[in-house]
Design a protein around this motif. Structure first.
Motif, PDB file in Angstrom:
ATOM      1  N   THR A   1      62.592  22.868  26.313  1.00 42.83           N
ATOM      2  CA  THR A   1      62.077  24.713  26.347  1.00 42.83           C
ATOM      3  C   THR A   1      60.523  25.156  25.595  1.00 42.83           C
ATOM      4  OG1 THR A   1      62.895  25.300  24.379  1.00 42.83           O
ATOM      5  CG2 THR A   1      64.464  24.511  26.367  1.00 42.83           C
ATOM      6  N   THR A   2      60.272  25.769  25.909  1.00 39.76           N
ATOM      7  CA  THR A   2      59.640  27.117  25.885  1.00 39.76           C
ATOM      8  C   THR A   2      59.242  26.970  23.573  1.00 39.76           C
ATOM      9  OG1 THR A   2      60.250  29.131  25.564  1.00 39.76           O
ATOM     10  CG2 THR A   2      59.055  28.510  27.024  1.00 39.76           C
ATOM     11  N   ALA A   3      60.207  26.546  23.043  1.00 41.26           N
ATOM     12  CA  ALA A   3      60.248  26.523  21.485  1.00 41.26           C
ATOM     13  C   ALA A   3      59.781  24.904  21.250  1.00 41.26           C
ATOM     14  CB  ALA A   3      62.127  26.139  20.749  1.00 41.26           C
ATOM     15  N   ASP A   4      59.890  23.877  22.612  1.00 40.90           N
ATOM     16  CA  ASP A   4      58.592  23.048  21.817  1.00 40.90           C
ATOM     17  C   ASP A   4      57.881  22.643  22.189  1.00 40.90           C
ATOM     18  OD1 ASP A   4      60.901  22.075  23.750  1.00 40.90           O
ATOM     19  OD2 ASP A   4      61.149  20.737  21.848  1.00 40.90           O
ATOM     20  N   ILE A   5      57.051  24.202  22.459  1.00 41.04           N
ATOM     21  CA  ILE A   5      55.743  24.396  22.684  1.00 41.04           C
ATOM     22  C   ILE A   5      54.773  24.848  21.363  1.00 41.04           C
ATOM     23  CG2 ILE A   5      53.589  25.108  24.526  1.00 41.04           C
ATOM     24  CD1 ILE A   5      55.729  24.669  26.182  1.00 41.04           C
ATOM     25  N   LYS A   6      53.665  24.229  21.414  1.00 41.01           N
ATOM     26  CA  LYS A   6      52.688  25.592  20.138  1.00 41.01           C
ATOM     27  C   LYS A   6      52.195  26.441  20.596  1.00 41.01           C
ATOM     28  CE  LYS A   6      52.419  21.923  16.304  1.00 41.01           C
ATOM     29  NZ  LYS A   6      53.554  20.683  17.082  1.00 41.01           N
ATOM     30  N   ALA A   7      51.942  26.216  21.649  1.00 44.10           N
ATOM     31  CA  ALA A   7      51.285  27.504  22.202  1.00 44.10           C
ATOM     32  C   ALA A   7      51.905  28.865  22.759  1.00 44.10           C
ATOM     33  CB  ALA A   7      50.212  26.773  24.008  1.00 44.10           C
ATOM     34  N   THR A   8      51.366  29.647  22.407  1.00 36.85           N
ATOM     35  CA  THR A   8      51.914  31.492  23.288  1.00 36.85           C
ATOM     36  C   THR A   8      51.989  30.617  24.451  1.00 36.85           C
ATOM     37  OG1 THR A   8      50.954  31.927  21.696  1.00 36.85           O
ATOM     38  CG2 THR A   8      51.575  33.929  23.396  1.00 36.85           C
ATOM     39  N   VAL A   9      53.017  31.106  25.392  1.00 35.29           N
ATOM     40  CA  VAL A   9      54.232  31.293  26.650  1.00 35.29           C
ATOM     41  C   VAL A   9      54.136  32.138  27.431  1.00 35.29           C
ATOM     42  CG1 VAL A   9      55.606  29.489  28.122  1.00 35.29           C
ATOM     43  CG2 VAL A   9      54.541  28.616  25.958  1.00 35.29           C
ATOM     44  N   LEU A  10      53.581  31.989  28.311  1.00 36.29           N
ATOM     45  CA  LEU A  10      53.933  34.138  28.853  1.00 36.29           C
ATOM     46  C   LEU A  10      55.259  33.451  29.910  1.00 36.29           C
ATOM     47  CD1 LEU A  10      50.956  34.275  27.500  1.00 36.29           C
ATOM     48  CD2 LEU A  10      50.592  35.980  29.349  1.00 36.29           C
ATOM     49  N   THR A  11      55.580  34.070  30.166  1.00 34.29           N
ATOM     50  CA  THR A  11      56.850  33.877  30.964  1.00 34.29           C
ATOM     51  C   THR A  11      57.641  36.191  30.886  1.00 34.29           C
ATOM     52  OG1 THR A  11      58.070  32.101  29.733  1.00 34.29           O
ATOM     53  CG2 THR A  11      59.575  33.070  31.177  1.00 34.29           C
ATOM     54  N   PRO A  12      57.310  35.897  31.986  1.00 33.15           N
ATOM     55  CA  PRO A  12      56.803  35.072  33.998  1.00 33.15           C
ATOM     56  C   PRO A  12      55.049  35.182  33.275  1.00 33.15           C
ATOM     57  CG  PRO A  12      57.148  37.528  34.298  1.00 33.15           C
ATOM     58  CD  PRO A  12      57.281  37.600  32.754  1.00 33.15           C
ATOM     59  N   PRO A  13      54.389  34.105  33.671  1.00 33.97           N
ATOM     60  CA  PRO A  13      53.266  34.243  33.527  1.00 33.97           C
ATOM     61  C   PRO A  13      52.542  35.410  34.185  1.00 33.97           C
ATOM     62  CG  PRO A  13      53.809  31.988  34.766  1.00 33.97           C
ATOM     63  CD  PRO A  13      55.086  32.981  34.681  1.00 33.97           C
ATOM     64  N   ARG A  14      51.016  35.691  33.475  1.00 40.13           N
ATOM     65  CA  ARG A  14      50.428  36.894  34.137  1.00 40.13           C
ATOM     66  C   ARG A  14      49.846  37.360  35.362  1.00 40.13           C
ATOM     67  NH1 ARG A  14      46.884  39.445  29.524  1.00 40.13           N
ATOM     68  NH2 ARG A  14      48.876  38.960  28.297  1.00 40.13           N
ATOM     69  N   GLU A  15      49.366  38.100  36.356  1.00 43.03           N
ATOM     70  CA  GLU A  15      48.877  37.483  37.762  1.00 43.03           C
ATOM     71  C   GLU A  15      47.429  38.810  37.453  1.00 43.03           C
ATOM     72  OE1 GLU A  15      51.209  36.642  40.633  1.00 43.03           O
ATOM     73  OE2 GLU A  15      49.697  37.061  40.648  1.00 43.03           O
ATOM     74  N   LEU A  16      46.805  37.706  38.017  1.00 40.61           N
ATOM     75  CA  LEU A  16      44.865  38.870  37.522  1.00 40.61           C
ATOM     76  C   LEU A  16      44.280  39.001  38.988  1.00 40.61           C
ATOM     77  CD1 LEU A  16      42.711  35.747  36.074  1.00 40.61           C
ATOM     78  CD2 LEU A  16      44.686  37.554  35.001  1.00 40.61           C
ATOM     79  N   THR A  17      43.837  40.155  38.608  1.00 38.37           N
ATOM     80  CA  THR A  17      43.707  41.151  39.966  1.00 38.37           C
ATOM     81  C   THR A  17      42.081  40.452  40.495  1.00 38.37           C
ATOM     82  OG1 THR A  17      42.342  42.647  38.637  1.00 38.37           O
ATOM     83  CG2 THR A  17      44.791  42.999  39.800  1.00 38.37           C
ATOM     84  N   GLY A  18      41.411  40.706  41.253  1.00 38.32           N
ATOM     85  CA  GLY A  18      40.180  40.004  41.942  1.00 38.32           C
ATOM     86  C   GLY A  18      38.972  40.087  40.821  1.00 38.32           C
TER      87      GLY A  18
END
Lengths: 214, 142
Positions: free
Chosen positions: A39-56
């Motif tokens: 789970t994200t608890a195992d990950i040291k990095a900051t995880v974005l949930t949901p992932p962030r969309e970019l524009t062009g």
């Protein structure tokens, strides 16, 4: 008035034993299944949930080819914002990313294509030519990206990447304060995680491996 | 005789500055990409004396300008703060290392090659100069 009978009958002993064993087995199975799940608890990095969309955005690589949203699709991208006149943080981070790249490619179960991108926050001094001499030095496959200041701003603004020029007496040697995080984009071109400084190659590689399992 | 004593005392006064009280340990420069105009310098400074030592700057025939900086990452943002001095406390040491204190080496007089030993001088505020050579090494992940 009659005595109220006990609401619960006494269970026969064998049934109690069976039920207890079933409960124990159920719990054990539950723990076993749960412990294998990342789970994200195992990950040291900051995880974005949901992932962030970019524009062009429209930038250019050190080879002169376009670098835009499509360039972030189809593979996982480690992106770092810096500048070539940076003596300490940027070379150190690029060396770290070179190490991360090695470790990721060493583990067989990481079948995912990756790329490392260095985006300049100093487009005035960092031309594609400058980047072509700088970035591949750390790893020939690394990509240097630059563009005109407005286009760079379009990307940094969306990502919350801060950068600020610090002028000094010798105008040729100005410094640039900048966000030191390494950004990770998924193959859909969405921002998935942020690795804060100080960066440790083995931790980043481990986090990446775990992120693939989520 | 008096003149001799005076001269002797003056010379003795100079020798009481034990230059071995400042030791430069493991000075190195990460090799930089071709065409780099700015390099970092890292080293440890050991002070075995009973007094603090103040370093006011560094010089080298190979770099036109050298500054001392500290990298600070605050709220995710990296910034470099110029240091006017480096203080090495008595019987203590100070380490310049990646993502921390470092030398910013500018205006190289010629390309810097891997494996080279580059001469430097560290200047203390009491007038002492400590000479050392930094070796150019492959940049490694910390």
């Amino acid at each position: 008035m009659s005595e109220s009978t006990p609401a619960i009958r006494t269970f026969p002993a064998p049934l109690v034993i069976v039920l207890t064993l079933a409960l124990a087995a159920g719990l054990a199975l539950g723990f076993w299944v749960q412990s294998g799940r990342i789970t994200t608890a195992d990950i040291k990095a900051t995880v974005l949930t949901p992932p962030r969309e970019l524009t062009g955005f429209e930038l250019i690589t050190h080879l002169g080819s376009p670098f835009n949203l499509d360039s972030l699709k189809g593979k996982w991208s480690f992106v770092f914002f810096g500048y070539t006149h940076c003596p300490d943080v940027c070379p150190t981070t690029l060396a770290t990313l070179a190490q991360v790249d090695k470790e990721i490619n060493r583990t067989k179960d990481n079948d995912q294509a990756t790329q490392v991108v260095f985006v300049s926050v100093d487009p005035e001094r960092d031309t594609p030519e400058t980047l072509s001499q700088y970035v591949p030095y750390f790893n020939p496959a690394f990509i240097g990206v630059t563009g005109n200041p407005t286009d760079i701003e379009e990307l940094t603004r969306q990502l919350g990447i801060l950068h600020m020029r610090v002028d000094r007496d010798d105008s040729k040697y100005y410094l640039v304060d900048h966000t030191a995080s390494i950004l990770l984009f998924n193959p859909r071109g969405q921002l998935r995680a942020l690795f804060g400084a100080p960066h440790k190659a083995s931790e980043i590689a481990q986090d990446f491996s775990n992120l693939l399992k989520i | 005789m008096k003149t001799f004593v005076i001269i002797f005392m003056v010379l003795l006064a100079f020798t009481s500055h034990a230059d071995t009280s400042i030791k430069v340990v493991d000075p190195w420069i990460p090799a930089a990409p071709p065409g780099a105009s700015v390099f970092a310098g890292y080293l440890s400074l050991n002070n075995t004396a009973a007094e603090d030592i103040v370093i006011t700057g560094f010089s080298s025939p190979r770099f036109g300008r050298i500054e001392m900086h500290r990298t600070v990452v605050e709220h995710g943002m990296a910034t470099m703060t110029k240091q006017s001095i480096l203080l090495i406390p008595a019987r203590d040491s100070l380490k310049l290392e990646p993502q921390g204190l470092h030398l910013m080496l500018m205006k190289p007089t010629q390309p810097v090659a891997l494996g080279e030993e580059i001469p430097f001088s560290a200047h203390a505020d009491d007038g002492r100069t400590i000479s050392f050579e930094a070796v150019v090494k492959t940049p490694t992940a910390p």
